[in-house]
Design a protein around this motif. Structure first.
Motif, mmCIF file in Angstrom:
data_model
loop_
_atom_site.group_PDB
_atom_site.id
_atom_site.type_symbol
_atom_site.label_atom_id
_atom_site.label_comp_id
_atom_site.label_asym_id
_atom_site.label_seq_id
_atom_site.Cartn_x
_atom_site.Cartn_y
_atom_site.Cartn_z
ATOM 1 N N ASN A 62 0.824 -1.217 0.000
ATOM 2 C CA ASN A 62 0.000 0.000 0.000
ATOM 3 C C ASN A 62 0.857 1.265 0.000
ATOM 4 N N HIS A 119 2.071 1.768 -3.552
ATOM 5 C CA HIS A 119 1.010 2.276 -4.423
ATOM 6 C C HIS A 119 0.777 3.759 -4.182
ATOM 7 N N ARG A 143 1.189 6.771 -6.965
ATOM 8 C CA ARG A 143 0.167 7.798 -7.200
ATOM 9 C C ARG A 143 0.753 9.198 -7.012
ATOM 10 N N CYS A 186 -1.665 -6.981 -7.205
ATOM 11 C CA CYS A 186 -1.410 -5.649 -7.737
ATOM 12 C C CYS A 186 -2.690 -5.131 -8.386
#
Length: 150
Positions: A27, A30, A34, A133
């Motif tokens: 997490n 990710h 972003r 993913c």
């Protein structure tokens, strides 16, 4: 057509478009991807999970292990970079003010990497992890080299 051109690295041109390899189930990772997408106005970076065919092929090409990922990796025109060095080199190419983080390169790598390793060791405990993913949003999907995510 060569075997390499037909393989997972066919769309990779790290000299022109640096590639960020990341832990596809993390997490924190990710969130970092972003963040990079939002602050990379010119779309300089391409992305692929470490455990994808593209990720594994790039790791193998640069003599890095393809299992037990504890770092994200940057592959660019200057070669392959890991841990804090990769993070700083990525920051250098981001929009201002994030590119100012490049100044931290003066901190000895051993100290930077110790801090990086501490975060990496506890990233799943603090931030959690996904079962797989996730598929990127359509507006950024073209920046991902791993087409199986589509």
């Amino acid at each position: 057509m060569s075997d390499v051109a037909a393989g997972p690295l066919a769309d990779v041109d790290a000299d022109r478009r640096p590639v960020v390899l990341f832990d596809g189930v993390c997490n924190l990772c990710h969130g970092a991807i972003r963040f990079l997408v939002r602050h990379d106005e010119h779309g300089a970076f391409r992305f692929a999970p470490l455990d994808s065919p593209v990720g594994r092929a790039l790791l193998e090409e640069h003599g890095l292990p393809t299992e037990d990922h504890d770092s994200f990796v940057l592959v660019d025109a200057d070669g392959v970079h890991r841990k804090s060095t990769a993070a700083l080199r990525v920051a250098r190419l981001l929009d201002s003010p994030w590119n100012l983080a490049w100044a931290f390169r003066v901190v000895p790598r051993r100290l930077r990497d110790a801090a990086y390793d501490l975060v990496a060791e506890y990233r799943y405990y603090v931030f959690g992890k996904k079962d797989a993913c996730e598929v990127p949003e359509p507006e950024i999907r073209e920046r991902f080299l791993e087409r199986s995510l589509e």
